[in-house]
Design a protein around this motif. Structure first.
Motif, PDB file in Angstrom:
ATOM      1  N   PHE A 229       0.841  -1.133  -0.160  1.00  0.00           N
ATOM      2  CA  PHE A 229       0.173   0.159  -0.003  1.00  0.00           C
ATOM      3  C   PHE A 229       0.848   1.174  -0.251  1.00  0.00           C
ATOM      4  CE2 PHE A 229      -1.415   3.496   2.940  1.00  0.00           C
ATOM      5  CZ  PHE A 229      -2.378   3.851   2.140  1.00  0.00           C
ATOM      6  N   ALA A 230       1.917   1.393   0.810  1.00  0.00           N
ATOM      7  CA  ALA A 230       2.725   2.383   0.961  1.00  0.00           C
ATOM      8  C   ALA A 230       3.410   2.977  -0.446  1.00  0.00           C
ATOM      9  CB  ALA A 230       3.760   2.230   2.148  1.00  0.00           C
ATOM     10  N   LYS A 231       3.841   1.733  -1.123  1.00  0.00           N
ATOM     11  CA  LYS A 231       4.770   1.926  -2.365  1.00  0.00           C
ATOM     12  C   LYS A 231       3.785   2.550  -3.477  1.00  0.00           C
ATOM     13  CE  LYS A 231       8.434  -0.015  -0.996  1.00  0.00           C
ATOM     14  NZ  LYS A 231      10.183   0.937  -1.032  1.00  0.00           N
ATOM     15  N   GLU A 232       2.438   1.925  -3.171  1.00  0.00           N
ATOM     16  CA  GLU A 232       1.590   2.324  -4.227  1.00  0.00           C
ATOM     17  C   GLU A 232       0.891   3.675  -4.129  1.00  0.00           C
ATOM     18  OE1 GLU A 232       0.178   0.806  -7.265  1.00  0.00           O
ATOM     19  OE2 GLU A 232       2.177  -0.541  -6.725  1.00  0.00           O
ATOM     20  N   MET A 233       0.543   4.120  -2.757  1.00  0.00           N
ATOM     21  CA  MET A 233      -0.145   5.199  -2.431  1.00  0.00           C
ATOM     22  C   MET A 233       0.916   6.552  -2.647  1.00  0.00           C
ATOM     23  SD  MET A 233      -2.668   7.161  -1.577  1.00  0.00           S
ATOM     24  CE  MET A 233      -3.970   5.857  -0.853  1.00  0.00           C
ATOM     25  N   PHE A 234       2.327   6.168  -2.333  1.00  0.00           N
ATOM     26  CA  PHE A 234       3.197   7.261  -2.383  1.00  0.00           C
ATOM     27  C   PHE A 234       4.205   7.341  -3.364  1.00  0.00           C
ATOM     28  CE2 PHE A 234       1.402   7.006   1.947  1.00  0.00           C
ATOM     29  CZ  PHE A 234       0.564   8.054   2.187  1.00  0.00           C
ATOM     30  N   SER A 235       5.138   6.356  -3.135  1.00  0.00           N
ATOM     31  CA  SER A 235       6.233   6.268  -4.135  1.00  0.00           C
ATOM     32  C   SER A 235       6.953   4.965  -3.920  1.00  0.00           C
ATOM     33  CB  SER A 235       7.396   7.566  -4.139  1.00  0.00           C
ATOM     34  OG  SER A 235       7.993   7.558  -2.973  1.00  0.00           O
ATOM     35  N   LYS A 236       7.689   4.531  -5.002  1.00  0.00           N
ATOM     36  CA  LYS A 236       8.606   3.189  -4.562  1.00  0.00           C
ATOM     37  C   LYS A 236       9.801   3.627  -3.630  1.00  0.00           C
ATOM     38  CE  LYS A 236       6.278   1.294  -7.756  1.00  0.00           C
ATOM     39  NZ  LYS A 236       5.425   0.055  -7.500  1.00  0.00           N
ATOM     40  N   LYS A 237      10.034   4.664  -3.303  1.00  0.00           N
ATOM     41  CA  LYS A 237      10.991   4.950  -2.309  1.00  0.00           C
ATOM     42  C   LYS A 237      10.447   5.160  -0.842  1.00  0.00           C
ATOM     43  CE  LYS A 237      13.810   7.464  -5.658  1.00  0.00           C
ATOM     44  NZ  LYS A 237      14.451   8.739  -5.771  1.00  0.00           N
ATOM     45  N   THR A 238       9.143   5.097  -0.828  1.00  0.00           N
ATOM     46  CA  THR A 238       8.635   5.061   0.749  1.00  0.00           C
ATOM     47  C   THR A 238       9.154   3.830   1.621  1.00  0.00           C
ATOM     48  OG1 THR A 238       6.671   6.226  -0.250  1.00  0.00           O
ATOM     49  CG2 THR A 238       6.652   5.051   1.788  1.00  0.00           C
ATOM     50  N   GLN A 239       9.444   4.213   2.729  1.00  0.00           N
ATOM     51  CA  GLN A 239       9.994   3.201   3.949  1.00  0.00           C
ATOM     52  C   GLN A 239       8.646   3.054   4.800  1.00  0.00           C
ATOM     53  OE1 GLN A 239      12.836   1.201   3.479  1.00  0.00           O
ATOM     54  NE2 GLN A 239      12.734   2.379   1.581  1.00  0.00           N
ATOM     55  N   ILE A 240       8.705   2.021   5.480  1.00  0.00           N
ATOM     56  CA  ILE A 240       7.454   1.548   6.484  1.00  0.00           C
ATOM     57  C   ILE A 240       7.960   0.969   7.516  1.00  0.00           C
ATOM     58  CG2 ILE A 240       6.767  -0.425   5.046  1.00  0.00           C
ATOM     59  CD1 ILE A 240       3.851   0.328   6.081  1.00  0.00           C
ATOM     60  N   ARG A 241       7.416   1.300   8.732  1.00  0.00           N
ATOM     61  CA  ARG A 241       8.069   0.620   9.845  1.00  0.00           C
ATOM     62  C   ARG A 241       6.717   0.556  10.927  1.00  0.00           C
ATOM     63  NH1 ARG A 241      11.372   5.120  13.692  1.00  0.00           N
ATOM     64  NH2 ARG A 241       9.321   6.232  14.435  1.00  0.00           N
ATOM     65  N   PHE A 242       6.987  -0.611  11.761  1.00  0.00           N
ATOM     66  CA  PHE A 242       5.951  -1.066  12.594  1.00  0.00           C
ATOM     67  C   PHE A 242       6.468  -0.662  14.092  1.00  0.00           C
ATOM     68  CE2 PHE A 242       4.819  -3.028   8.867  1.00  0.00           C
ATOM     69  CZ  PHE A 242       3.533  -2.946   8.739  1.00  0.00           C
ATOM     70  N   ARG A 243       5.597  -0.247  15.022  1.00  0.00           N
ATOM     71  CA  ARG A 243       6.063   0.214  16.435  1.00  0.00           C
ATOM     72  C   ARG A 243       5.089  -0.429  17.225  1.00  0.00           C
ATOM     73  NH1 ARG A 243       4.816   4.884  17.708  1.00  0.00           N
ATOM     74  NH2 ARG A 243       4.178   5.746  15.768  1.00  0.00           N
ATOM     75  N   PRO A 244       5.673  -1.419  18.368  1.00  0.00           N
ATOM     76  CA  PRO A 244       4.640  -2.073  19.023  1.00  0.00           C
ATOM     77  C   PRO A 244       3.541  -0.836  19.777  1.00  0.00           C
ATOM     78  CG  PRO A 244       6.513  -2.911  19.383  1.00  0.00           C
ATOM     79  CD  PRO A 244       6.751  -1.810  18.510  1.00  0.00           C
ATOM     80  N   SER A 245       2.199  -1.386  19.736  1.00  0.00           N
ATOM     81  CA  SER A 245       1.237  -0.516  20.450  1.00  0.00           C
ATOM     82  C   SER A 245       0.062  -1.479  21.106  1.00  0.00           C
ATOM     83  CB  SER A 245       0.580   0.390  19.416  1.00  0.00           C
ATOM     84  OG  SER A 245      -0.025   1.343  19.735  1.00  0.00           O
TER      85      SER A 245
END
Length: 339
Positions: A229-245
């Motif tokens: 989703f992040a790559k398609e919505m923004f750009s191929k260079k977009t990075q994503i991370r998950f933080r415990p919650s």
């Protein structure tokens, strides 16, 4: 004299106008300062006294007839019932016409749906006024959870609790109650929370929530779905991370961050100089939620995620104040005509 009255009356009744000049001619003859009916009033001094009352009544009748006819002619001319030919002046400049555009929130919503439809998700919707079961209890909210308090939620009535929905997770509960796995659905919609309005928050905003329930669904599936989703919505260079919650309805749970689209990770006031911006929350559907909807949690598992459409739109288009989306300022909206 009687013939003169009849002649004027017939002339008034049969008078027709095709142009504004004809109307002016009528006015001058029967209504104007020096008109034919006024001349009759001037003749009254020559009428015998015993006939003046009758004469005056007939003149007044002509005057009223002329006034009423004048109004009819005006209405006829204005409504286009006349026979006047009209011509377009081709030498005049073209009239300017303004075109609307797709609202940026709508454009982002459509892009959301487009991305997830390609990987098998459908779209579901539900009511904006919800009961306690769909908005809280079925989603594993404990009785003392802050979201159940008046200061966080707009309650319409209590006992039974009816409120403006605080998230579109209530739609997911309705889907789980009425469909059998496998389930892949998006739940876009407007939600309401009792919050102070600022550049980063509003009491009315839009959410996009996703739900996937099937056999052997894992956290890895969730990560790869949101990475796509992040790559398609923004750009191929977009990075994503998950933080415990923590969320009542998912376990384990995580906050979703992406690399800042404004500074591209270098640090700015939007990302608070961290290079990362939170876009939503996600996690594996809590087994209690599945059981509340009569789905066997020993057979099925699933993941869910939720994001604010306003937050995603701000990142897509570099908007720094969330309030601009609902103020309906044409100057702001015109910037999105290309959409």
């Amino acid at each position: 004299m009687a013939d003169q009255f009849k002649s004027i009356s017939d002339e008034i009744s049969s008078f027709k106008v095709a142009t504004s000049d004809d109307l002016e001619a009528y006015r001058l003859r029967f209504i104007g300062r020096k008109n034919i009916i006024g001349d009759l009033f001037a003749q009254m001094r020559n009428v015998p006294n015993d006939e003046k009352k009758t004469f005056g009544q007939k003149v007044n009748e002509l005057k009223n007839l002329a006034q009423n006819k004048f109004q009819e002619l005006i209405e006829s001319l204005n409504s286009g019932d006349s026979n006047e030919e009209s011509y377009d002046d081709l030498t005049l400049p073209a009239a300017k016409s303004s075109f609307g555009s797709i609202h940026p929130l709508t454009a982002t919503r459509q892009r959301f749906i487009q991305i997830f439809e390609r990987i098998g998700f459908n779209v579901s919707s539900g009511p904006e006024i919800e009961d306690d079961w769909h908005n809280f209890t079925a989603l594993n909210f404990p009785e003392n959870h802050p979201a159940r308090e008046m200061q966080d939620t707009f309650f319409i009535e209590k006992n039974p609790d009816i409120a403006l929905r605080t998230h579109t997770s209530s739609v997911q509960i309705r889907v789980l109650e009425n469909e059998e796995p496998p389930i892949r659905t998006l739940s876009p919609g407007r939600v309401f929370r009792n919050e102070a309005i600022s550049a980063r928050a509003h009491c009315v905003f839009h959410q996009m929530e996703g739900l996937y329930v099937d056999k052997d669904v894992s956290f890895s599936d969730l990560k790869q779905t949101l990475f796509h989703f992040a790559k398609e919505m923004f750009s191929k260079k977009t990075q994503i991370r998950f933080r415990p919650s923590y969320f009542p309805f998912t376990e384990p749970s995580a906050e979703i961050d992406i690399s800042c689209q404004i500074c591209h990770g270098e640090g700015c006031n939007i990302c608070k100089y961290t290079g990362w911006v939170e876009i939503g929350g996600a996690g594996m559907v809590d087994p209690n939620v599945l059981e509340n909807c009569n789905i066997d949690s020993s057979v099925y598992s699933g993941f869910a995620f939720g994001m604010g459409i306003e937050r995603i739109t701000m990142l897509r288009y570099g908007v720094k104040d969330l309030r601009l989306f609902t103020e309906n300022d044409v100057r702001f909206l015109k910037q999105f005509n290309s959409l």
